[in-house]
Design an enzyme around this catalytic site. Structure first.
Site, PDB file in Angstrom:
ATOM      1  N   ARG A 143     -15.873  -2.125  -3.745  1.00  0.00           N
ATOM      2  CA  ARG A 143     -14.676  -1.270  -3.770  1.00  0.00           C
ATOM      3  C   ARG A 143     -13.629  -1.844  -4.717  1.00  0.00           C
ATOM      4  O   ARG A 143     -12.894  -1.105  -5.364  1.00  0.00           O
ATOM      5  CB  ARG A 143     -14.130  -1.034  -2.371  1.00  0.00           C
ATOM      6  N   SER A 166     -14.707  -8.877   8.906  1.00  0.00           N
ATOM      7  CA  SER A 166     -14.083  -8.672  10.215  1.00  0.00           C
ATOM      8  C   SER A 166     -14.847  -7.642  11.044  1.00  0.00           C
ATOM      9  O   SER A 166     -14.378  -7.238  12.113  1.00  0.00           O
ATOM     10  CB  SER A 166     -12.608  -8.280  10.054  1.00  0.00           C
ATOM     11  N   THR A 186     -11.692 -14.160  -2.266  1.00  0.00           N
ATOM     12  CA  THR A 186     -11.974 -12.833  -1.693  1.00  0.00           C
ATOM     13  C   THR A 186     -11.426 -12.706  -0.291  1.00  0.00           C
ATOM     14  O   THR A 186     -11.133 -13.705   0.373  1.00  0.00           O
ATOM     15  CB  THR A 186     -13.486 -12.527  -1.686  1.00  0.00           C
ATOM     16  N   SER A 201     -14.602  -3.421   6.281  1.00  0.00           N
ATOM     17  CA  SER A 201     -14.431  -4.863   6.085  1.00  0.00           C
ATOM     18  C   SER A 201     -15.574  -5.626   6.753  1.00  0.00           C
ATOM     19  O   SER A 201     -15.620  -5.721   7.986  1.00  0.00           O
ATOM     20  CB  SER A 201     -13.085  -5.288   6.665  1.00  0.00           C
ATOM     21  N   ASP A 228      -6.900  -3.899  -5.628  1.00  0.00           N
ATOM     22  CA  ASP A 228      -6.608  -2.589  -5.030  1.00  0.00           C
ATOM     23  C   ASP A 228      -5.262  -2.033  -5.493  1.00  0.00           C
ATOM     24  O   ASP A 228      -5.048  -0.818  -5.525  1.00  0.00           O
ATOM     25  CB  ASP A 228      -6.561  -2.669  -3.491  1.00  0.00           C
ATOM     26  N   GLY A 268      -8.945 -17.131  -7.909  1.00  0.00           N
ATOM     27  CA  GLY A 268      -9.384 -15.897  -7.268  1.00  0.00           C
ATOM     28  C   GLY A 268     -10.075 -16.211  -5.956  1.00  0.00           C
ATOM     29  O   GLY A 268     -10.849 -17.167  -5.863  1.00  0.00           O
ATOM     30  N   ASP A 302       0.804  -1.232   0.000  1.00  0.00           N
ATOM     31  CA  ASP A 302       0.000   0.000   0.000  1.00  0.00           C
ATOM     32  C   ASP A 302       0.835   1.279   0.000  1.00  0.00           C
ATOM     33  O   ASP A 302       0.341   2.356   0.374  1.00  0.00           O
ATOM     34  CB  ASP A 302      -0.973  -0.013   1.190  1.00  0.00           C
ATOM     35  N   TRP A 342     -11.849   0.180  -7.495  1.00  0.00           N
ATOM     36  CA  TRP A 342     -10.375   0.273  -7.629  1.00  0.00           C
ATOM     37  C   TRP A 342      -9.975  -0.078  -9.055  1.00  0.00           C
ATOM     38  O   TRP A 342      -9.062   0.506  -9.626  1.00  0.00           O
ATOM     39  CB  TRP A 342      -9.650  -0.676  -6.670  1.00  0.00           C
TER      40      TRP A 342
HETATM   41  N1  GLY Z   1      -7.342  -1.356   0.067  1.00  0.00           N
HETATM   42  C1  GLY Z   1      -8.105  -1.844   1.153  1.00  0.00           C
HETATM   43  C2  GLY Z   1      -9.525  -1.490   1.078  1.00  0.00           C
HETATM   44  O1  GLY Z   1      -9.992  -0.986   0.062  1.00  0.00           O
HETATM   45  O2  GLY Z   1     -10.225  -1.714   2.058  1.00  0.00           O
END
Ligand code: GLY
Length: 394
Positions: free
Chosen positions: A243, A364, A231, A361, A171, A229, A111, A247
């Site tokens: 998201r 979580s 997730t 998220s 991302d 793939g 990141d 992205w």
């Molecule tokens: N890049 C992490 C998110 O979009 O949560």
């Protein structure tokens, strides 16, 4: 070239010729600035947490993947107002980001683009700061250490010699612009080569044939071949995390900006149509695109803000021959109108967020129906894009 499915746009909530009023954008920017002024006093030299609790951020040090978004907001505020009070705080942040990369504090992940484009590349572009340039180049050096040459991708997280972590994520499309920038300013093409290889691998595997995106994609360490793939933040392995789709849309537009690779048009077009077709009545997506009105799930406003920026960026380049271009603009305008009207946090308090109703998220349980700092950043960037020829920090 690989071809993926381009759905016809058939979303009746997107009204043709939707416009965004300049006055609404200016009022929204003033609203963002009022919140930002309070937050500057509240956070001092610290940073807002990634997501809010009851729409208020807590104070954290410069250790998260999200800290660049707040600095990016300060640079947007400086760019818009020319007021040195924003620049002063942003420059303190640049020193903090320099310290972070020099001492390798929480930088063993991909990141670094999110962190260093919006803090240090922005500073360099707006002020010519030498320390910002140095910090961003160090971050680019660090980012390319995550390159897996056999499988041709930049590894997202974890140990570099472990099959369990041998994957990249959609991302990262927003992390690799840092590398294109690094090649431009250093004259060393290695950064751009790695970015380009990663981008090509992403176009091959992380985007499905129906133009939706996997969140993460595993490759075989020994053979360099694609595996599967999976997730992490989406609802399921075969759903499309909103998201992630956003992205992809913005990431492809930014890659085109640097590479002028015309392949980008096809993938951008397909991913954007897929996204638009799944927008609910108020044009702000649910956190995973399998959900729609009536499913009793949360919205993710941040995905809308990211997608608006991506569509706005691609509007500059997309040939008129792509018939859906006007529909993409209608969708971006509808999303921005909706964010301004229904998603701005009217409760302006110290530490508060600007944009309501995001999801960090779901699995979580983090930041559910809360503000998040990237949502605030991308809303501000989107607003600025509508009002001026904004200096792109990516
Ligand atoms: N890049 C992490 C998110 O979009 O949560």
């Amino acid at each position: 070239m690989r071809k993926i499915d381009i759905e016809d746009i058939k979303n009746s909530h997107i009204i043709p010729n939707t416009k965004v009023k300049r006055e609404d954008v200016e009022n929204a920017i003033n609203h963002v600035l009022t919140q930002l002024d309070l937050n500057i006093a509240y956070f001092g030299t610290q940073f807002p947490s990634s997501a809010t609790n009851k729409n208020v951020y807590s104070k954290i040090d410069n250790i998260e993947w999200t800290d660049g978004f707040y600095t990016g907001m300060l640079w947007l505020a400086y760019e818009y107002t020319n007021n040195p009070k924003y620049r002063d705080v942003a420059e303190q942040h640049v020193n903090s980001f320099y310290h972070r990369i020099l001492h390798e504090i929480e930088v063993d992940h991909h990141d670094l683009g999110f962190l260093y484009s919006l803090s240090c590349v922005a500073a360099y572009k707006l002020t010519g700061s030498a320390i910002a340039k140095k910090a961003a180049l160090l971050a680019a050096d660090k980012l390319i250490t995550r390159y897996q040459a056999k499988s041709k991708f930049i590894q997202a997280w974890g140990k570099l010699d472990s099959q369990d972590h041998h994957r990249f994520i959609i991302d990262c499309m927003l992390n690799i612009p840092l590398l294109y920038w690094a090649s431009e300013v250093s004259g060393n093409n290695i950064y751009a080569e790695i970015a380009n290889n990663h981008f090509e691998t992403s176009l091959k595997y992380v985007i499905r044939d129906d133009a939706s995106a996997y969140h993460t994609f595993y490759m075989d360490m020994l053979t360099g071949k694609p595996l599967k793939g999976v997730t992490r933040q989406g609802f399921s392995d075969d759903s499309s995390w909103a998201r992630g789709q956003a992205w992809g849309i913005y990431g492809i537009a930014l890659n085109y900006r640097y590479t002028k690779n015309e392949k980008c048009f096809h993938f951008y077009h397909a991913m954007t149509n897929y996204f638009i077709n799944r927008l609910p009545k108020d044009c702000i997506c649910y956190w995973d695109l399998i959900f729609n009105d009536g499913d009793n799930h949360f919205k993710d406003s941040s995905s809308a803000a990211i997608a608006i920026c991506g569509i706005n960026e691609m509007m500059r380049y997309l040939p008129e021959t792509i018939e859906d271009k006007a529909k993409h603009l209608d969708a971006a305008n509808s999303m921005l109108n909706s964010l301004i009207k229904h998603y701005l946090n009217q409760d302006v308090v110290a530490g508060g967020c600007v944009l309501l109703h995001g999801v960090y998220s779901w699995h979580s349980g983090k930041g559910l129906d809360e503000g998040n700092i990237w949502g605030d950043y991308f809303l501000f960037e989107a607003l600025l894009r509508y009002i001026k020829d904004h200096e792109i920090y990516w």
